[in-house]
Scaffold this active site. Structure first.
Site, PDB file in Angstrom:
ATOM      1  N   LYS A 136      -1.262  17.120 -59.970  1.00 30.04           N
ATOM      2  CA  LYS A 136      -1.170  16.789 -61.641  1.00 30.04           C
ATOM      3  C   LYS A 136      -0.255  15.498 -61.673  1.00 30.04           C
ATOM      4  O   LYS A 136       0.848  15.507 -61.010  1.00 30.04           O
ATOM      5  CB  LYS A 136      -0.381  18.107 -62.317  1.00 30.04           C
ATOM      6  CG  LYS A 136      -0.164  17.998 -63.530  1.00 30.04           C
ATOM      7  CD  LYS A 136       0.612  19.366 -64.192  1.00 30.04           C
ATOM      8  CE  LYS A 136       0.944  18.893 -65.625  1.00 30.04           C
ATOM      9  NZ  LYS A 136       1.726  19.886 -66.143  1.00 30.04           N
TER      10      LYS A 136
ATOM     11  N   ASN B  50     -15.797  15.382 -74.773  1.00 26.23           N
ATOM     12  CA  ASN B  50     -16.524  15.345 -75.901  1.00 26.23           C
ATOM     13  C   ASN B  50     -16.780  16.568 -76.826  1.00 26.23           C
ATOM     14  O   ASN B  50     -16.639  17.555 -76.134  1.00 26.23           O
ATOM     15  CB  ASN B  50     -17.658  14.332 -76.062  1.00 26.23           C
ATOM     16  CG  ASN B  50     -18.972  14.915 -75.535  1.00 26.23           C
ATOM     17  OD1 ASN B  50     -19.495  16.010 -75.860  1.00 26.23           O
ATOM     18  ND2 ASN B  50     -19.251  14.454 -74.332  1.00 26.23           N
TER      19      ASN B  50
END
Ligand SMILES: Cc1cc2nc3c(=O)[nH]c(=O)nc-3n(C[C@H](O)[C@H](O)[C@H](O)COP(=O)(O)O)c2cc1C
Length: 394
Positions: A286, A208
């Protein structure tokens, strides 16, 4: 601006150490903060910083052993000053002060000073560790003089060791602490700050926009007021001068760090924007975009750190939560007080203009478990000061 930070009168003594090259930046910070600065230089200090630079930045003449304007300068200056800062302080001047010598304007002013005196020694590590210097520092501390120990690191002389003067912004923190009301001395304050990172794979995370500024302001304000402060910070920069800072990444790391530090704290301020969710299945390699037009992530709830702190709260401990809300701000916040066993919640409208994440400004409503609600608006550092005044008052 809070009055304790504005319009203060600071007397700055500069001695002949190499760290004097940092002092023009300090003078700039003092005047920029709205305070006034008078400067005394020793003869030797003039080899390391140009008086004309300092006069330009302070907007005042620089005082030295030859200065006289019809009034006795060391008495006039010390009557004027609210704080007397000596930075850098050489081993030589430190020794003179410890023994009460007054053979130049600076040392005479120290003897005459009745305001707080802050000394920032800076020298080669061996000089600093020498028995003579250690004994002089102990003498000064025993008299109530604030000697701010230098940090360790690479020194200008090429050696490394203890002897580095703090950076100008850190000296400013020291000055403000010396000038601020010490009504939190002896209190331990634990603050969580910043966002958390919930990793999806080794290179991507959910987070955030929290920058940790509000938590940092709460921490700094408590430190100025004399508290011992520990900050548990998510992955953001925190100016932790004088405090202990523990860096964590995820909500679960933060919970662990809070558990470890909780019993130490008299006040716990939960200002971090902790991620409510993390991915159920973290990918250790990944994830590849090829062949995946859409991607569905399954999320699971993170532990509620404030609720856990509320469960573990010891008698007498004050637990303060933050509620970052975008709608029904105070109603939503109020429900959390009882549910999480908080003493108080700070409702933060993060959708309002000039407020919330990343801004230097904020609007916060303090909602106590019982008693009067109060809304604070303005600079985060000023809001933090006001919130502490309310929390201390009980
Ligand atoms: C290049 C140079 C750098 C110096 N740096 C320091 C220093 O960082 N700290 C210190 O205590 N003395 C340092 N000294 C020694 C002081 O300048 C010397 O003790 C001087 O007498 C101090 O005078 P004052 O305390 O009146 O300013 C340095 C000397 C030179 C020549």
């Amino acid at each position: 601006m809070t009055d304790w930070k504005h319009g203060r009168r600071i007397l700055l003594g500069i001695t002949g150490g190499i760290a004097a090259y940092k002092i023009p930046a300090l003078v700039r910070l003092i005047t920029k903060s709205g305070s006034e600065c008078e400067i005394i230089m020793t003869r030797s200090a003039k080899n390391f910083a140009a008086p004309m630079t300092l006069e330009t930045l302070s907007g005042r003449r620089v005082w030295d052993d030859d200065s006289f304007d019809g009034r006795i300068p060391h008495i006039k200056l010390t009557h004027w000053a609210e704080a007397f800062v000596i930075a850098p302080c050489t081993a030589n001047t430190l020794a003179k002060i410890a023994h009460g010598l007054s053979d130049n304007l600076l040392t005479s002013a120290v003897l005459a000073a009745t305001c707080p005196v802050l000394i920032f020694p800076a020298m080669n590590g061996a000089m600093y560790d020498s028995p003579a210097t250690r004994s002089n520092i102990n003498t000064l501390k025993s008299r109530g003089v604030k000697v701010i120990e230098p940090s360790e690191g690479a020194l200008a002389c090429g050696d490394s060791g203890r002897g580095r003067m703090p950076e100008p912004h850190e000296i400013m923190h020291g000055i403000f602490r010396a000038l601020c009301v010490q009504d939190m001395a002896g209190k331990n304050v634990l603050v969580t700050a910043g966002p958390t990172h919930e990793y999806i794979d080794p290179v991507r995370y959910i987070s955030n926009p929290s920058t940790g500024k509000m938590g940092a302001a709460m921490a700094r304000s408590a430190w100025y007021r004399g508290a011992d402060v520990r900050v548990i910070a998510g992955p953001v920069d925190v100016d932790g001068y004088g405090m202990e800072v523990v860096h964590v990444k995820s909500a679960r790391d933060m919970l662990e760090a809070v558990r470890e530090n909780l019993s130490w704290a008299d006040y716990v301020i939960k200002a971090a924007a902790v991620g409510d969710y993390r991915v159920k299945d973290f990918s250790p390699v990944k994830m590849k975009r090829e062949g995946t037009d859409t991607l569905t992530l399954k999320l699971v709830q993170n532990p509620d750190i404030a609720a856990e702190a509320g469960r573990l709260k010891r008698p007498g401990q004050i637990l303060v939560g933050f509620a970052a809300e975008t709608d029904n701000v105070t109603d939503n916040a109020r429900t959390k007080i009882i549910r999480k066993n908080l003493d108080c919640i700070l409702a933060n409208d993060v959708a309002a203009e000039n407020s919330g994440f990343a801004s230097d400004m904020n609007t916060i409503t303090l909602i106590p478990r019982e008693g009067r609600e109060e809304t604070f608006s303005g600079l985060k550092e000023d809001i933090a000061f006001g919130i502490w005044s309310r929390l201390i008052a009980g």
